[in-house]
Design a protein around this motif. Structure first.
Motif, PDB file in Angstrom:
ATOM      1  N   VAL A  74      15.866 127.334 -40.923  1.00 50.34           N
ATOM      2  CA  VAL A  74      14.491 127.429 -40.429  1.00 50.34           C
ATOM      3  C   VAL A  74      14.581 127.482 -38.911  1.00 50.34           C
ATOM      4  O   VAL A  74      15.027 126.517 -38.288  1.00 50.34           O
ATOM      5  CB  VAL A  74      13.654 126.208 -40.875  1.00 50.34           C
ATOM      6  CG1 VAL A  74      12.229 126.308 -40.362  1.00 50.34           C
ATOM      7  CG2 VAL A  74      13.687 126.052 -42.396  1.00 50.34           C
ATOM      8  N   ASN A  79       7.927 127.773 -37.337  1.00 47.62           N
ATOM      9  CA  ASN A  79       8.482 127.693 -38.695  1.00 47.62           C
ATOM     10  C   ASN A  79       8.877 126.264 -39.049  1.00 47.62           C
ATOM     11  O   ASN A  79       8.745 125.843 -40.198  1.00 47.62           O
ATOM     12  CB  ASN A  79       9.675 128.636 -38.837  1.00 47.62           C
ATOM     13  CG  ASN A  79       9.260 130.082 -38.742  1.00 47.62           C
ATOM     14  OD1 ASN A  79       8.173 130.468 -39.189  1.00 47.62           O
ATOM     15  ND2 ASN A  79      10.099 130.902 -38.137  1.00 47.62           N
ATOM     16  N   TYR A  83       7.620 123.991 -42.107  1.00 48.81           N
ATOM     17  CA  TYR A  83       8.573 123.321 -42.991  1.00 48.81           C
ATOM     18  C   TYR A  83       8.192 121.854 -43.177  1.00 48.81           C
ATOM     19  O   TYR A  83       8.112 121.352 -44.300  1.00 48.81           O
ATOM     20  CB  TYR A  83       9.997 123.435 -42.425  1.00 48.81           C
ATOM     21  CG  TYR A  83      11.024 122.775 -43.302  1.00 48.81           C
ATOM     22  CD1 TYR A  83      11.603 123.470 -44.355  1.00 48.81           C
ATOM     23  CD2 TYR A  83      11.391 121.447 -43.101  1.00 48.81           C
ATOM     24  CE1 TYR A  83      12.526 122.857 -45.184  1.00 48.81           C
ATOM     25  CE2 TYR A  83      12.312 120.829 -43.926  1.00 48.81           C
ATOM     26  CZ  TYR A  83      12.872 121.537 -44.962  1.00 48.81           C
ATOM     27  OH  TYR A  83      13.786 120.925 -45.801  1.00 48.81           O
TER      28      TYR A  83
END
Length: 160
Positions: A74, A79, A83
C-alpha cells in the motif's frame, strides 16, 4: 603592490574560503532518542483505538509504503488512510505497541517492536492478533518522525 594591499587581498581570500567551507559543512541534527523514534507507533496505536484513520495516516510520510502480511503493498498516504479506515471499519481495536529496539543516523531511523490488537473475524467473533513490526522512519521538516516504510507479521494466526 604594497604590503597593505597584499594583506587586504589575503584577508578577503581567507574570508571567502571560510565562507565557502561553511556552506559545505554537513548539517547537524539533534540525535534521536528511543522515545522520539517510538512516538510514531504510540501515536498510531492511539489513532486506531480512537477510530481516527486520518490521524493514523498522518503517522506516515506522503510517499510511505506499507507491507501488510499476505496482502499487496500500500503506497501513498491517501491509500494508507483507506487501508487503515478499512481495518477500523472491520473492527480493529485495542491496539498496543511495545518498542524492542531503535536506531538512527541523521534524519533516518528505525524501530522494531511487538504489537497486539483485537480483530473481528467474518463471523463477528473478536480474536487477539499478536506479532512483530519494523518501521523505517524519517524526520520531516517539522522535526517529527514519520514512517516511510512499515511491515508487520503475526506470531501465529489469531486464536479462534
Amino acid at each position: 603592490m604594497t604590503l597593505t594591499s597584499s594583506l587586504r587581498i589575503l584577508a578577503v581570500f581567507t574570508a571567502l574560503l571560510l565562507f565557502a567551507a561553511g556552506c559545505h559543512s554537513p548539517a547537524t541534527s539533534t540525535p534521536a532518542t528511543a522515545e522520539d523514534l517510538s512516538q510514531m507507533n504510540r501515536n498510531f496505536a492511539a489513532a486506531i483505538n480512537a477510530k481516527d484513520a486520518v490521524a493514523a495516516a498522518n503517522c506516515y510520510a506522503d510517499e510511505a509504503t506499507l507491507y501488510p502480511p499476505s496482502e499487496p503493498a500500500v503506497t501513498g498516504r491517501a491509500n494508507i488512510l483507506n487501508y487503515w479506515q478499512s481495518a477500523i471499519d472491520a473492527g480493529a481495536t485495542n491496539v498496543s505497541v511495545k518498542t524492542i529496539a531503535t536506531g538512527s543516523e541523521g534524519n533516518l531511523g528505525w524501530e522494531t517492536g511487538q504489537f497486539q490488537m483485537d480483530v473481528k473475524t467474518p463471523d463477528g467473533k473478536v480474536v487477539v492478533d499478536k506479532g512483530r513490526y519494523t518501521e523505517l522512519l524519517k524526520r520531516n521538516n517539522d522535526g517529527k518522525w514519520v514512517s516511510i516504510m512499515g511491515m508487520w507479521n503475526a506470531d501465529a494466526p489469531p486464536a479462534p
